[in-house]
Design a protein around this motif. Structure first.
Motif, PDB file in Angstrom:
ATOM      1  N   GLU A   1       0.939  -1.119   0.057  1.00  0.00           N
ATOM      2  CA  GLU A   1      -0.113   0.034  -0.027  1.00  0.00           C
ATOM      3  C   GLU A   1       0.822   1.412   0.035  1.00  0.00           C
ATOM      4  OE1 GLU A   1      -0.184  -2.613   1.662  1.00  0.00           O
ATOM      5  OE2 GLU A   1      -2.434  -3.388   1.949  1.00  0.00           O
ATOM      6  N   LYS A   2       1.981   1.239   0.948  1.00  0.00           N
ATOM      7  CA  LYS A   2       2.574   2.459   1.029  1.00  0.00           C
ATOM      8  C   LYS A   2       3.421   2.594  -0.529  1.00  0.00           C
ATOM      9  CE  LYS A   2       3.651   2.488   6.054  1.00  0.00           C
ATOM     10  NZ  LYS A   2       4.212   2.088   7.020  1.00  0.00           N
ATOM     11  N   ASP A   3       3.982   1.665  -1.050  1.00  0.00           N
ATOM     12  CA  ASP A   3       4.576   1.750  -2.168  1.00  0.00           C
ATOM     13  C   ASP A   3       3.494   2.364  -3.394  1.00  0.00           C
ATOM     14  OD1 ASP A   3       7.120   1.186  -3.543  1.00  0.00           O
ATOM     15  OD2 ASP A   3       5.583   0.116  -4.995  1.00  0.00           O
ATOM     16  N   SER A   4       2.314   1.925  -3.506  1.00  0.00           N
ATOM     17  CA  SER A   4       1.444   2.484  -4.326  1.00  0.00           C
ATOM     18  C   SER A   4       1.237   4.022  -3.994  1.00  0.00           C
ATOM     19  CB  SER A   4      -0.215   1.781  -4.281  1.00  0.00           C
ATOM     20  OG  SER A   4       0.173   0.515  -4.290  1.00  0.00           O
ATOM     21  N   ILE A   5       0.896   4.363  -2.653  1.00  0.00           N
ATOM     22  CA  ILE A   5       0.884   5.718  -2.514  1.00  0.00           C
ATOM     23  C   ILE A   5       2.236   6.579  -2.939  1.00  0.00           C
ATOM     24  CG2 ILE A   5       0.656   7.255  -0.383  1.00  0.00           C
ATOM     25  CD1 ILE A   5      -0.780   5.217   1.139  1.00  0.00           C
ATOM     26  N   ALA A   6       3.104   5.868  -2.541  1.00  0.00           N
ATOM     27  CA  ALA A   6       4.631   6.890  -2.813  1.00  0.00           C
ATOM     28  C   ALA A   6       4.644   7.059  -4.535  1.00  0.00           C
ATOM     29  CB  ALA A   6       5.927   5.944  -2.507  1.00  0.00           C
ATOM     30  N   GLN A   7       4.179   6.156  -5.068  1.00  0.00           N
ATOM     31  CA  GLN A   7       4.060   5.954  -6.749  1.00  0.00           C
ATOM     32  C   GLN A   7       3.241   7.076  -7.210  1.00  0.00           C
ATOM     33  OE1 GLN A   7       3.759   2.064  -8.357  1.00  0.00           O
ATOM     34  NE2 GLN A   7       4.526   2.864 -10.647  1.00  0.00           N
ATOM     35  N   TYR A   8       2.033   7.123  -6.480  1.00  0.00           N
ATOM     36  CA  TYR A   8       1.265   8.282  -6.913  1.00  0.00           C
ATOM     37  C   TYR A   8       1.532   9.400  -6.411  1.00  0.00           C
ATOM     38  CZ  TYR A   8      -3.394  10.684  -7.224  1.00  0.00           C
ATOM     39  OH  TYR A   8      -4.390  11.665  -7.636  1.00  0.00           O
ATOM     40  N   ALA A   9       2.223   9.592  -5.320  1.00  0.00           N
ATOM     41  CA  ALA A   9       2.685  11.051  -5.088  1.00  0.00           C
ATOM     42  C   ALA A   9       3.788  11.633  -5.953  1.00  0.00           C
ATOM     43  CB  ALA A   9       3.296  10.880  -3.754  1.00  0.00           C
ATOM     44  N   CYS A  10       4.699  10.527  -6.607  1.00  0.00           N
ATOM     45  CA  CYS A  10       5.702  10.970  -7.429  1.00  0.00           C
ATOM     46  C   CYS A  10       5.106  11.343  -8.664  1.00  0.00           C
ATOM     47  CB  CYS A  10       6.780   9.575  -7.731  1.00  0.00           C
ATOM     48  SG  CYS A  10       7.724   9.457  -6.211  1.00  0.00           S
TER      49      CYS A  10
END
Lengths: 250, 250
Positions: B78-87
């Motif tokens: 989940e955190k990785d998806s969030i990080a990717q979206y933020a980028c």
DNA sequence: CATTTTTCAATCATAAACAACCAAAAATAA
DNA sequence: TTATTTTTGGTTGTTTATGATTGAAAAATG
């Protein structure tokens, strides 16, 4: 404490200090002399260190695949003596600046329990500083990716907010006419400022740095005191009327 | 406790500590010595660890060590998806601030080749930033030994020299009345300032952080945009008139 | 050079950790 | 349900690691 834990700790301490007494290891691991002796014998069989009377020393073998802590560097023992001497100059309550570099890194274990404040531009020093519970301020600035030091105008600005009792700097070249020099102009600017912000500045340099010059000038010889290891008498003679030199005999 | 669950836990603990005693594992898994011994023997056969007298130790395989470490983190995907979206929100030429924390750390690989400038207070992020060749400024300040973040008045002063297009922050609590909260007051002060120095502020938080509060208030809800993963519709309903929420579907 | 002090290796008793075994409990299958 | 298999936790005697002791060896001292 489990055996591999102890072994790792021993190797780690040796990586920082180059030499260590059995007594120090007994305290660091909370185990008995016998156990430490057995550990040292085993680690010596594994070529991880060399036993010496009273303790152990790192092996100065040129090695291909040594892990992080095991990596030894050139003139490690000399640098350790220099670092130890430098730390004797630090007094309780001092605020000091530690420059980036292997020699200043070796100072850290000897700074433990001195109740001092350290300011540094060396990200690589933080782990050791934190481990020895030393109150540490990092200056800000641009992260130089190769050396992991902080440089640039923001580092200059950040550094200039502090004043120091003593600063300790590594240096690449010490030359009668050229003064103190180092390869990177940006790091040179940080070093120069650190010297000017301190009551007393010390250059930590082994004998190989004398009569050498590098690209960027940091300061004149008389702006700092040199701490070095065994050097020829004629080298001392050349430099002694330019600045003060402390010679550490190892 | 089921066998695979126990095995996972053992590997996880070992990933954090490198060595572990049988006694610790007995407590952590609420099972008997015999069972743990059997587990360790089996995991050793699978080369997942090395048994030592009194417990177990990591095998010296770096790659496996890392993969284990990654898996051990809670809600990693989940955190990785969030990080990717933020980028995806970051544009070429941006100057951004990256807060300390695991989610912001995960942004770094996705920031590669964006030609941006990053300012951070997280010493732990430097390795990844340097590895991906991202121009990075570290703020100055007191090194908080536990989390390796920079805090204190000097950090505040150092940070206030910058202005940001976007800032990305982790957060422990998101609550309708309490706003954004985090455990450490000193870190909260840094986060608060970062928000006020930016054009746009983003909070990266997985669904577990909603309706939680922590000790120190950072800001009101409307001062930042929340990026989160799958959350219940009623949670969105509760918060949507307070601030903007971006929901990443993984 | 002799004496004193420190450090060392070897030995030993002890306490901890171990593998092997067995019986009870739990999970699975019939 | 009952029967069978697997997993578990306790017990056993055995092995291992540890710390203390001792006389020998090595440094330090005078």
């Amino acid at each position: 404490m489990l055996t591999p834990e102890r072994h790792r700790k021993i190797i780690e301490i040796l990586g920082e200090k180059s030499v260590v007494t059995i007594q120090e290891l007994v305290e660091a691991t909370a185990s008995s002399e016998s156990t430490i002796r057995r550990d040292l014998s085993q680690l010596q069989r594994e070529k991880k260190l060399k036993r010496v009377h009273g303790g152990a020393s790192l092996t100065h073998q040129k090695s291909e695949e040594l892990s992080v802590f095991e990596k030894s560097e050139r003139n490690a023992l000399e640098k350790d003596s220099i670092a130890q001497y430098a730390c004797d100059l630090v007094e309780t309550g001092d605020c000091i600046y530690l420059d980036a570099g292997t020699t200043t890194l070796k100072m850290i274990p000897y700074l433990k329990n001195k109740e001092i404040t350290v300011v540094t531009n060396a990200i690589s020093h933080l782990e050791a500083l934190s481990e020895h519970e030393i109150k540490t301020y990092l200056i800000g600035g641009l992260v130089k990716s190769k050396t992991k030091a902080l440089v640039g105008s923001s580092a200059i600005k950040s550094l200039s907010a502090y004043r120091f009792d003593k600063v300790f700097l590594g240096m690449n070249g010490i030359h009668i006419e050229a003064g103190y020099t180092t390869p990177d102009p940006e790091e040179a600017a940080v070093k120069e400022l650190a010297i000017s912000l301190s009551q007393k500045a010390f250059i930590l340099a082994d004998h190989t740095k004398f009569h050498e010059t590098s690209f960027s000038k940091v300061a004149e010889l008389n702006e700092a005191i040199i701490i070095t290891d065994d050097i020829d008498d004629d080298v001392i003679y050349d430099f002694q009327d330019k600045t003060e030199i402390k010679v550490v005999t190892s």
